[in-house]
Design a protein around this motif. Sequence first.
Motif, PDB file in Angstrom:
ATOM      1  N   TYR A 201       0.849  -1.150   0.134  1.00  0.00           N
ATOM      2  CA  TYR A 201       0.012   0.073  -0.014  1.00  0.00           C
ATOM      3  C   TYR A 201       0.892   1.311   0.048  1.00  0.00           C
ATOM      4  O   TYR A 201       2.050   1.219   0.727  1.00  0.00           O
ATOM      5  CB  TYR A 201      -0.835   0.175   1.070  1.00  0.00           C
ATOM      6  CG  TYR A 201      -1.834   1.238   1.427  1.00  0.00           C
ATOM      7  CD1 TYR A 201      -3.009   1.340   0.579  1.00  0.00           C
ATOM      8  CD2 TYR A 201      -1.362   2.431   2.037  1.00  0.00           C
ATOM      9  CE1 TYR A 201      -3.870   2.383   0.585  1.00  0.00           C
ATOM     10  CE2 TYR A 201      -2.221   3.671   2.040  1.00  0.00           C
ATOM     11  CZ  TYR A 201      -3.480   3.630   1.515  1.00  0.00           C
ATOM     12  OH  TYR A 201      -4.257   4.724   1.413  1.00  0.00           O
ATOM     13  N   GLU A 230      -5.016   2.678  -2.784  1.00  0.00           N
ATOM     14  CA  GLU A 230      -5.338   1.117  -3.212  1.00  0.00           C
ATOM     15  C   GLU A 230      -4.497   0.069  -2.635  1.00  0.00           C
ATOM     16  O   GLU A 230      -3.524  -0.057  -3.140  1.00  0.00           O
ATOM     17  CB  GLU A 230      -5.674   1.065  -4.453  1.00  0.00           C
ATOM     18  CG  GLU A 230      -6.798   2.098  -5.312  1.00  0.00           C
ATOM     19  CD  GLU A 230      -8.272   1.749  -4.860  1.00  0.00           C
ATOM     20  OE1 GLU A 230      -8.611   0.711  -4.483  1.00  0.00           O
ATOM     21  OE2 GLU A 230      -9.193   2.588  -4.776  1.00  0.00           O
ATOM     22  N   PRO A 231      -4.966  -0.848  -1.814  1.00  0.00           N
ATOM     23  CA  PRO A 231      -4.214  -2.095  -1.195  1.00  0.00           C
ATOM     24  C   PRO A 231      -4.104  -3.171  -2.550  1.00  0.00           C
ATOM     25  O   PRO A 231      -5.049  -3.030  -3.291  1.00  0.00           O
ATOM     26  CB  PRO A 231      -4.879  -2.398  -0.228  1.00  0.00           C
ATOM     27  CG  PRO A 231      -6.519  -2.192  -0.284  1.00  0.00           C
ATOM     28  CD  PRO A 231      -6.237  -0.918  -1.010  1.00  0.00           C
ATOM     29  N   SER A 262      -5.468  -0.157  -9.171  1.00  0.00           N
ATOM     30  CA  SER A 262      -4.038   0.193  -8.545  1.00  0.00           C
ATOM     31  C   SER A 262      -3.403   0.439  -9.966  1.00  0.00           C
ATOM     32  O   SER A 262      -3.264  -0.174 -11.140  1.00  0.00           O
ATOM     33  CB  SER A 262      -3.512  -0.810  -7.877  1.00  0.00           C
ATOM     34  OG  SER A 262      -4.470  -1.316  -6.922  1.00  0.00           O
TER      35      SER A 262
END
Length: 276
Positions: A201, A230-231, A262
């Motif tokens: 992250y 966004e993880p 992402s």
Amino acid sequence: SEIKEGRLGAVGNLMMNLWDKVDWVSGLEYSNGKEFGNFIRSENRLKIQFLKDYILNAKVNFQSANPSFNYLLNTSVYKKYNYYYSDAQNETVMELGGDIALKWFDSKLFANYFRIDNYAYFDADGQPNQSGSSMNISQIGGEATLTWKKFNFNTKLLFQSAINNKDLYPMPSFVGRANIYWQTKAFKNAAEIQTGIKAYYFSKFDSRDFLPILNEFVLPNSSAYSIGGEPILDIYFNLKVKTMRIYVEGQNFTEIFSQNKSFTAPYYPINDFRLN
């Protein structure tokens, strides 16, 4: 156009050990040429083990060098990106930092400070330039591993900030990584199994744009947008039997359940779910 020169230089190293508790390593490199001028790099590292389970590492590094070749000269079928940057000044980087290793949770705390003068960058039009004032960057963070029975949790956290000239080097203020895994022996200790989830992250920030023509990052223009926040999750399974190893990884598996949001850079999304 071609840039050629002959360079003459010297390299020196120094190592010291005192009482088996203090280690000092220094290196100095110098070279000079007519076209690119002076190059100086000094690396200095100090290691102190003042107690049995505590180790302190400190570093002082310095480098003064011409910007990389991409800033100095480029030939392209696109006229706009043909340039010869003849007025480049040596970019100097001073780094101060260190870390301390602790026995608790196999942890480490670290801090770094960078001062960059004549910082070289590409502006929003893809043209080389250098900063008129110094850039100062600070970083602090830590790493630790927690273990409970056969479960392990390893994490690394970084907090960073450009103290000035933030628009020239945009960066996420926070970067984090975590690895949660289960590890055990199997088949009468003939094999070892490890399986878990890795998470990445970084906080949202106004990233630089990637320009394929130069193969470099350039400052964002009016149409740029932020990335991050966004993880990213990967799952994996690792099996080792004597000399045989089997490794299976599912990258960005969250994309199976939700849209991939992402990005590694504006307009460059990371890979969709992929099984390796």
